[in-house]
Scaffold this motif. Structure first.
Motif, mmCIF file in Angstrom:
data_model
loop_
_atom_site.group_PDB
_atom_site.id
_atom_site.type_symbol
_atom_site.label_atom_id
_atom_site.label_comp_id
_atom_site.label_asym_id
_atom_site.label_seq_id
_atom_site.Cartn_x
_atom_site.Cartn_y
_atom_site.Cartn_z
ATOM 1 N N PRO A 87 0.880 -1.112 -0.059
ATOM 2 C CA PRO A 87 0.236 -0.034 -0.197
ATOM 3 C C PRO A 87 0.837 1.368 0.037
ATOM 4 N N ASP A 88 0.204 2.234 -0.259
ATOM 5 C CA ASP A 88 0.958 3.593 -0.585
ATOM 6 C C ASP A 88 1.686 4.027 0.807
ATOM 7 N N ASP A 89 1.317 3.691 2.125
ATOM 8 C CA ASP A 89 1.824 4.318 3.364
ATOM 9 C C ASP A 89 3.095 3.301 3.606
ATOM 10 N N VAL A 90 3.129 2.092 3.153
ATOM 11 C CA VAL A 90 4.262 1.224 3.293
ATOM 12 C C VAL A 90 5.381 1.922 2.256
ATOM 13 N N LEU A 91 4.934 2.077 0.811
ATOM 14 C CA LEU A 91 6.016 2.485 0.023
ATOM 15 C C LEU A 91 6.594 3.899 0.471
ATOM 16 N N LEU A 92 5.733 4.760 0.977
ATOM 17 C CA LEU A 92 6.147 6.122 1.362
ATOM 18 C C LEU A 92 7.067 6.013 2.424
ATOM 19 N N ALA A 93 6.763 5.172 3.511
ATOM 20 C CA ALA A 93 7.547 4.918 4.648
ATOM 21 C C ALA A 93 8.938 4.391 4.257
ATOM 22 N N CYS A 94 9.032 3.497 3.268
ATOM 23 C CA CYS A 94 10.310 2.877 2.769
ATOM 24 C C CYS A 94 11.293 3.994 2.112
#
Ligand SMILES: [Zn+2]
Length: 398
Positions: A265-272
């Protein structure tokens, strides 16, 4: 196609006698097993692709660069021997400088996707390291210098990697042992949970465990790269928060493009991205599909690439195609990896016998760079996504 200059024709276990010292299998062709992907490049574009592959450091964040049996019903007996054959010849024609080589963990990996056992891992690792020691085209990458030297010397740097930390059980010192044996990247958990955290297949999501936090701390202290590709969403977020070093997602795509649990999901990609990490775009059959390209191919994979570049920034995206030499669709059925169960909504898609354009480690980067050239990416942008971004983050982590 340029052949890496240090490759001299060595085949896995050439120092032994096949059939006498180890069991013989009829293996898949490591060249032209399926038709090549026609991108329709002009001569000038093709020359630009070749120049880029000749000059630049090209790194795959995730592959299984081995040759598998022609008949996938032989897969389990083959993997149980621990003697997976490295696809040296194909790799020498691939344009790659370094590959994150994901060990199959011997017998353990065929008993359960979460049941990888320490003893099996030692067999797999030891046999692989011995095979590498008998030739000088592939070198094991212990440091970033090994990758840059491989580039200079016309060699391939193999980054020994594990899909999951399951084999360490609850002994944190085993991470040191793995580092000592050359492992430089490890996934936290496969799709089924382990002592470190929840996997992406679980109905409940407990995130990273207390032991998992200790393991992350040890990996940070050692300088071992952490991967969360098969971790549950909460585990991904917890790992990224707990880690003092950038975290990798070595092989996945965007759930914003295709609603599968195997995608992030976007939040995981952004956190990465915020951690300084890099995502490797995945291409294993029936994973990175898109609404516009429901038959999995280079085109659908690049839909994920475009989306992730837009979301995370081009400096946080690379490629982890997750390919092999042999029938990958057949391997998924033989291993019963539950690719279908990994999907949440499972929208209508077209089943394919192979992923056109990203079917094997030899062709991946010709087609990726070809697509990027065709879509007017600059040399700087291409350099970053085919290896530069990974090299930068490895400099920080290792
Ligand atoms: Zn994987």
């Amino acid at each position: 196609m340029t052949v890496a200059r240090r490759y001299s024709g060595y085949r896995s276990y050439d120092y032994l006698e096949e059939g006498t010292d180890y069991r013989s299998f009829h293996l898949a062709a490591d060249r032209d097993r399926v038709p090549g992907h026609e991108l329709g490049l002009s001569d000038a574009q093709r020359q630009r692709v070749q120049r880029i592959l000749d000059e630049e450091i090209v790194i795959s964040l995730h592959d299984h660069p081995h040759i598998y049996p022609d008949d996938m019903s032989e897969l389990i007996p083959y993997v149980k021997t621990g003697r997976t054959r490295t696809g040296y010849r194909g790799l020498s024609e691939s344009g790659m400088t370094a590959v994150f080589d994901n060990l199959m963990d011997g017998y353990g990996c065929v008993t359960s996707s979460a049941g990888w056992k320490w003893d099996d891992l030692m067999v797999d690792l030891g046999l692989r390291l011995c095979d590498f020691a008998k030739q000088d085209y592939v070198r094991v990458a212990y440091s970033v210098d090994d990758i840059t030297e491989a580039h200079r010397e016309g060699q391939l740097a193999m980054v020994l990697s594990l899909e999951a930390a399951t084999a360490i059980e609850n002994e944190v010192d085993r991470i040191d042992m793995l580092y000592g044996f050359g492992i430089r990247q490890m996934g936290v958990v496969y799709s089924e949970s382990n002592n470190l955290g929840s996997g992406l297949k679980e109905p409940g999501d407990g995130g990273l465990t207390t032991f998992g936090r200790r393991a992350i701390e040890r990996m940070n202290k050692l300088g071992m790269a952490i991967d969360v590709s098969h971790s549950s969403d909460q585990t991904c977020l917890d790992v990224i928060e707990a880690s003092t070093a950038p975290v990798l997602i070595t092989h996945a795509g965007a759930r914003g493009v295709w609603p599968s649990r195997r995608m992030k999901p976007d939040d995981v990609l952004l956190a990465c991205a915020r951690s300084g990490g890099v995502l490797g775009i995945e291409a294993a059959p029936h994973t990175t599909i898109s609404p516009g390209h429901r038959a999995h191919s280079l085109e659908s994979v690049m839909d994920h690439f475009v989306y992730c570049v837009d979301l995370m920034g081009i400096e946080h995206v690379g490629f982890g195609p997750d390919t092999l030499y042999g029938d990958h669709v057949g391997l998924h059925s033989a291993f019963d990896l539950g690719i279908r169960q990994d999907m949440v909504n499972w929208p209508e898609f077209t089943e394919v016998p192979y992923v056109s354009g990203l079917e094997n480690p030899t062709e991946n980067f010709f087609n990726i760079v070809g697509w990027l050239v065709q879509h007017d990416y600059s040399d700087d942008e291409i350099r970053a996504v085919i290896g530069g971004n990974v090299l930068r983050v490895l400099n920080q982590i290792w």
